[in-house]
Design a protein around this motif. Structure first.
Motif, PDB file in Angstrom:
ATOM      1  N   GLU A  71       0.820  -1.219   0.000  1.00  0.00           N
ATOM      2  CA  GLU A  71       0.000   0.000   0.000  1.00  0.00           C
ATOM      3  C   GLU A  71       0.850   1.263   0.000  1.00  0.00           C
ATOM      4  O   GLU A  71       0.577   2.205  -0.747  1.00  0.00           O
ATOM      5  CB  GLU A  71      -0.943  -0.014   1.199  1.00  0.00           C
ATOM      6  CG  GLU A  71      -2.092  -1.016   1.072  1.00  0.00           C
ATOM      7  CD  GLU A  71      -2.920  -1.147   2.338  1.00  0.00           C
ATOM      8  OE1 GLU A  71      -3.949  -1.828   2.295  1.00  0.00           O
ATOM      9  OE2 GLU A  71      -2.517  -0.568   3.383  1.00  0.00           O
ATOM     10  N   VAL A  72       1.889   1.293   0.854  1.00  0.00           N
ATOM     11  CA  VAL A  72       2.704   2.515   0.897  1.00  0.00           C
ATOM     12  C   VAL A  72       3.533   2.652  -0.373  1.00  0.00           C
ATOM     13  O   VAL A  72       3.808   3.777  -0.821  1.00  0.00           O
ATOM     14  CB  VAL A  72       3.606   2.580   2.155  1.00  0.00           C
ATOM     15  CG1 VAL A  72       2.775   2.616   3.426  1.00  0.00           C
ATOM     16  CG2 VAL A  72       4.602   1.431   2.208  1.00  0.00           C
ATOM     17  N   ALA A  73       3.935   1.526  -0.964  1.00  0.00           N
ATOM     18  CA  ALA A  73       4.681   1.594  -2.232  1.00  0.00           C
ATOM     19  C   ALA A  73       3.831   2.231  -3.328  1.00  0.00           C
ATOM     20  O   ALA A  73       4.343   2.990  -4.167  1.00  0.00           O
ATOM     21  CB  ALA A  73       5.120   0.197  -2.644  1.00  0.00           C
ATOM     22  N   GLU A  74       2.537   1.940  -3.321  1.00  0.00           N
ATOM     23  CA  GLU A  74       1.642   2.520  -4.317  1.00  0.00           C
ATOM     24  C   GLU A  74       1.310   3.977  -4.011  1.00  0.00           C
ATOM     25  O   GLU A  74       1.129   4.791  -4.922  1.00  0.00           O
ATOM     26  CB  GLU A  74       0.344   1.703  -4.383  1.00  0.00           C
ATOM     27  CG  GLU A  74       0.528   0.302  -4.949  1.00  0.00           C
ATOM     28  CD  GLU A  74      -0.749  -0.515  -4.902  1.00  0.00           C
ATOM     29  OE1 GLU A  74      -1.797   0.046  -4.503  1.00  0.00           O
ATOM     30  OE2 GLU A  74      -0.706  -1.704  -5.264  1.00  0.00           O
ATOM     31  N   ALA A  77       5.394   8.269  -3.858  1.00  0.00           N
ATOM     32  CA  ALA A  77       6.303   8.289  -5.009  1.00  0.00           C
ATOM     33  C   ALA A  77       7.764   8.246  -4.578  1.00  0.00           C
ATOM     34  O   ALA A  77       8.617   7.712  -5.290  1.00  0.00           O
ATOM     35  CB  ALA A  77       6.044   9.535  -5.853  1.00  0.00           C
ATOM     36  N   ASP A  78       8.060   8.805  -3.406  1.00  0.00           N
ATOM     37  CA  ASP A  78       9.438   8.849  -2.896  1.00  0.00           C
ATOM     38  C   ASP A  78       9.723   7.548  -2.148  1.00  0.00           C
ATOM     39  O   ASP A  78       9.099   7.270  -1.119  1.00  0.00           O
ATOM     40  CB  ASP A  78       9.593  10.049  -1.962  1.00  0.00           C
ATOM     41  CG  ASP A  78      11.025  10.237  -1.477  1.00  0.00           C
ATOM     42  OD1 ASP A  78      11.727   9.230  -1.281  1.00  0.00           O
ATOM     43  OD2 ASP A  78      11.428  11.399  -1.274  1.00  0.00           O
ATOM     44  N   PRO A  79      10.680   6.726  -2.600  1.00  0.00           N
ATOM     45  CA  PRO A  79      10.948   5.441  -1.952  1.00  0.00           C
ATOM     46  C   PRO A  79      11.372   5.566  -0.485  1.00  0.00           C
ATOM     47  O   PRO A  79      11.023   4.706   0.331  1.00  0.00           O
ATOM     48  CB  PRO A  79      12.073   4.844  -2.799  1.00  0.00           C
ATOM     49  CG  PRO A  79      11.997   5.533  -4.105  1.00  0.00           C
ATOM     50  CD  PRO A  79      11.509   6.914  -3.813  1.00  0.00           C
ATOM     51  N   ALA A  80      12.114   6.616  -0.159  1.00  0.00           N
ATOM     52  CA  ALA A  80      12.542   6.797   1.233  1.00  0.00           C
ATOM     53  C   ALA A  80      11.352   7.095   2.128  1.00  0.00           C
ATOM     54  O   ALA A  80      11.231   6.566   3.243  1.00  0.00           O
ATOM     55  CB  ALA A  80      13.573   7.923   1.320  1.00  0.00           C
ATOM     56  N   VAL A  81      10.447   7.938   1.642  1.00  0.00           N
ATOM     57  CA  VAL A  81       9.235   8.262   2.399  1.00  0.00           C
ATOM     58  C   VAL A  81       8.365   7.017   2.539  1.00  0.00           C
ATOM     59  O   VAL A  81       7.777   6.764   3.603  1.00  0.00           O
ATOM     60  CB  VAL A  81       8.449   9.394   1.711  1.00  0.00           C
ATOM     61  CG1 VAL A  81       7.108   9.619   2.397  1.00  0.00           C
ATOM     62  CG2 VAL A  81       9.268  10.681   1.714  1.00  0.00           C
ATOM     63  N   ALA A  82       8.286   6.212   1.490  1.00  0.00           N
ATOM     64  CA  ALA A  82       7.492   4.990   1.533  1.00  0.00           C
ATOM     65  C   ALA A  82       8.017   4.033   2.593  1.00  0.00           C
ATOM     66  O   ALA A  82       7.239   3.456   3.368  1.00  0.00           O
ATOM     67  CB  ALA A  82       7.497   4.314   0.164  1.00  0.00           C
ATOM     68  N   LEU A  83       9.326   3.859   2.652  1.00  0.00           N
ATOM     69  CA  LEU A  83       9.910   2.948   3.636  1.00  0.00           C
ATOM     70  C   LEU A  83       9.665   3.447   5.057  1.00  0.00           C
ATOM     71  O   LEU A  83       9.277   2.674   5.944  1.00  0.00           O
ATOM     72  CB  LEU A  83      11.405   2.781   3.381  1.00  0.00           C
ATOM     73  CG  LEU A  83      12.141   1.816   4.311  1.00  0.00           C
ATOM     74  CD1 LEU A  83      11.538   0.418   4.248  1.00  0.00           C
ATOM     75  CD2 LEU A  83      13.630   1.766   3.975  1.00  0.00           C
ATOM     76  N   ALA A 122       7.400  -8.213  -0.349  1.00  0.00           N
ATOM     77  CA  ALA A 122       6.794  -6.874  -0.325  1.00  0.00           C
ATOM     78  C   ALA A 122       7.712  -5.862   0.349  1.00  0.00           C
ATOM     79  O   ALA A 122       7.919  -4.748  -0.160  1.00  0.00           O
ATOM     80  CB  ALA A 122       5.448  -6.934   0.399  1.00  0.00           C
ATOM     81  N   VAL A 123       8.281  -6.244   1.491  1.00  0.00           N
ATOM     82  CA  VAL A 123       9.195  -5.338   2.195  1.00  0.00           C
ATOM     83  C   VAL A 123      10.487  -5.183   1.399  1.00  0.00           C
ATOM     84  O   VAL A 123      11.065  -4.088   1.324  1.00  0.00           O
ATOM     85  CB  VAL A 123       9.484  -5.844   3.625  1.00  0.00           C
ATOM     86  CG1 VAL A 123      10.466  -4.922   4.338  1.00  0.00           C
ATOM     87  CG2 VAL A 123       8.184  -5.929   4.428  1.00  0.00           C
ATOM     88  N   GLY A 124      10.926  -6.273   0.792  1.00  0.00           N
ATOM     89  CA  GLY A 124      12.137  -6.218  -0.020  1.00  0.00           C
ATOM     90  C   GLY A 124      12.006  -5.263  -1.194  1.00  0.00           C
ATOM     91  O   GLY A 124      12.962  -4.565  -1.554  1.00  0.00           O
ATOM     92  N   ALA A 125      10.814  -5.201  -1.796  1.00  0.00           N
ATOM     93  CA  ALA A 125      10.591  -4.267  -2.904  1.00  0.00           C
ATOM     94  C   ALA A 125      10.699  -2.821  -2.425  1.00  0.00           C
ATOM     95  O   ALA A 125      11.297  -1.971  -3.103  1.00  0.00           O
ATOM     96  CB  ALA A 125       9.218  -4.517  -3.524  1.00  0.00           C
ATOM     97  N   LEU A 126      10.153  -2.540  -1.246  1.00  0.00           N
ATOM     98  CA  LEU A 126      10.282  -1.196  -0.656  1.00  0.00           C
ATOM     99  C   LEU A 126      11.740  -0.848  -0.398  1.00  0.00           C
ATOM    100  O   LEU A 126      12.212   0.244  -0.724  1.00  0.00           O
ATOM    101  CB  LEU A 126       9.535  -1.129   0.676  1.00  0.00           C
ATOM    102  CG  LEU A 126       8.066  -0.757   0.739  1.00  0.00           C
ATOM    103  CD1 LEU A 126       7.621  -0.707   2.194  1.00  0.00           C
ATOM    104  CD2 LEU A 126       7.806   0.578   0.061  1.00  0.00           C
ATOM    105  N   LEU A 127      12.438  -1.792   0.228  1.00  0.00           N
ATOM    106  CA  LEU A 127      13.831  -1.566   0.590  1.00  0.00           C
ATOM    107  C   LEU A 127      14.700  -1.381  -0.650  1.00  0.00           C
ATOM    108  O   LEU A 127      15.530  -0.457  -0.712  1.00  0.00           O
ATOM    109  CB  LEU A 127      14.333  -2.739   1.431  1.00  0.00           C
ATOM    110  CG  LEU A 127      15.764  -2.678   1.933  1.00  0.00           C
ATOM    111  CD1 LEU A 127      15.983  -1.475   2.846  1.00  0.00           C
ATOM    112  CD2 LEU A 127      16.136  -3.966   2.672  1.00  0.00           C
ATOM    113  N   ALA A 129      13.844  -0.338  -3.600  1.00  0.00           N
ATOM    114  CA  ALA A 129      13.555   0.950  -4.241  1.00  0.00           C
ATOM    115  C   ALA A 129      14.283   2.085  -3.527  1.00  0.00           C
ATOM    116  O   ALA A 129      14.849   2.982  -4.170  1.00  0.00           O
ATOM    117  CB  ALA A 129      12.054   1.210  -4.250  1.00  0.00           C
ATOM    118  N   ALA A 130      14.285   2.044  -2.189  1.00  0.00           N
ATOM    119  CA  ALA A 130      14.973   3.089  -1.420  1.00  0.00           C
ATOM    120  C   ALA A 130      16.487   2.994  -1.608  1.00  0.00           C
ATOM    121  O   ALA A 130      17.187   4.011  -1.673  1.00  0.00           O
ATOM    122  CB  ALA A 130      14.605   2.967   0.061  1.00  0.00           C
TER     123      ALA A 130
END
Length: 201
Positions: A71-74, A77-83, A122-127, A129-130
């Protein structure tokens, strides 16, 4: 399932999460029933025994945190903010303390293994991207993120109000070092975390 039965089940699951987080997996089922406002018989209508309830709570935590990551990845837009948003949401929900409380209590089933993979993907995709954005140390793993969340989640009692302060320290510490220095030792892998979370077969 009837709406009243589903409501009781939801009450039991929320109470179980609170009780196991605070008292560990050894907490009595009667305390879960008391905090849910139902009788113990109601719990056993939904779960065969306490082990089944603990397994469901663990599955729920893994699946919920995976959904939060997506959800936060979607939404961001900023990967750091999403993480950072993911870390904040997980702490608010309480998944870190729930999973810490049941470490080593459950044998690894196919369903738990699938939920753990879903979580790490899912967490790995966030990480990742950041990391690609240069906002997070490249040597961090999803296991590192899980350990950091567990540490923050276990801050006790009144001190829990300081979690935002320590979350900020954690987020700052996740940023790449100005001199490029890397953290010592290997990062915990998916397999390392699996061995920590679940009993050996």
């Amino acid at each position: 399932m009837r709406s009243d039965a589903q409501a009781n089940r939801d009450l039991v699951i929320r109470a179980a999460r609170r009780v196991f987080s605070a008292q560990g997996a050894g907490a009595p089922i009667d305390e879960v029933a008391r905090q849910a406002g139902v009788g113990a018989a109601t719990i056993y209508r939904h779960f065969a025994d306490k082990r089944a309830l603990i397994e469901y709570v663990c599955l729920d935590a893994l699946k919920t945190t995976a959904r939060m990551a997506r959800e936060v990845a979607e939404a961001e837009a900023d990967p750091a903010v999403a993480l950072e948003s993911y870390l904040d949401r997980v702490l608010d929900w309480g998944a870190g303390s729930t999973l810490s409380a049941v470490l080593g209590e459950l044998s690894l089933t196919e369903e738990l293994a699938a939920a753990h993979r879903e979580h790490d993907e899912a967490v790995g995709a966030l990480l990742t991207a950041a990391q690609r954005a240069g906002a997070v140390r490249p040597e961090l793993s999803t296991g590192d993120v899980s350990h950091l969340l567990a540490c923050l989640a276990r801050i006790p009692g009144e001190a829990a109000r300081l979690r935002p302060r320590y979350l900020r320290l954690v987020v700052d510490g996740m940023r790449p070092a100005p001199d490029g220095a890397r953290l010592p030792g290997p990062a915990p892998s998916h397999e390392d975390m699996e061995q920590l979370l679940f009993k050996a077969p």
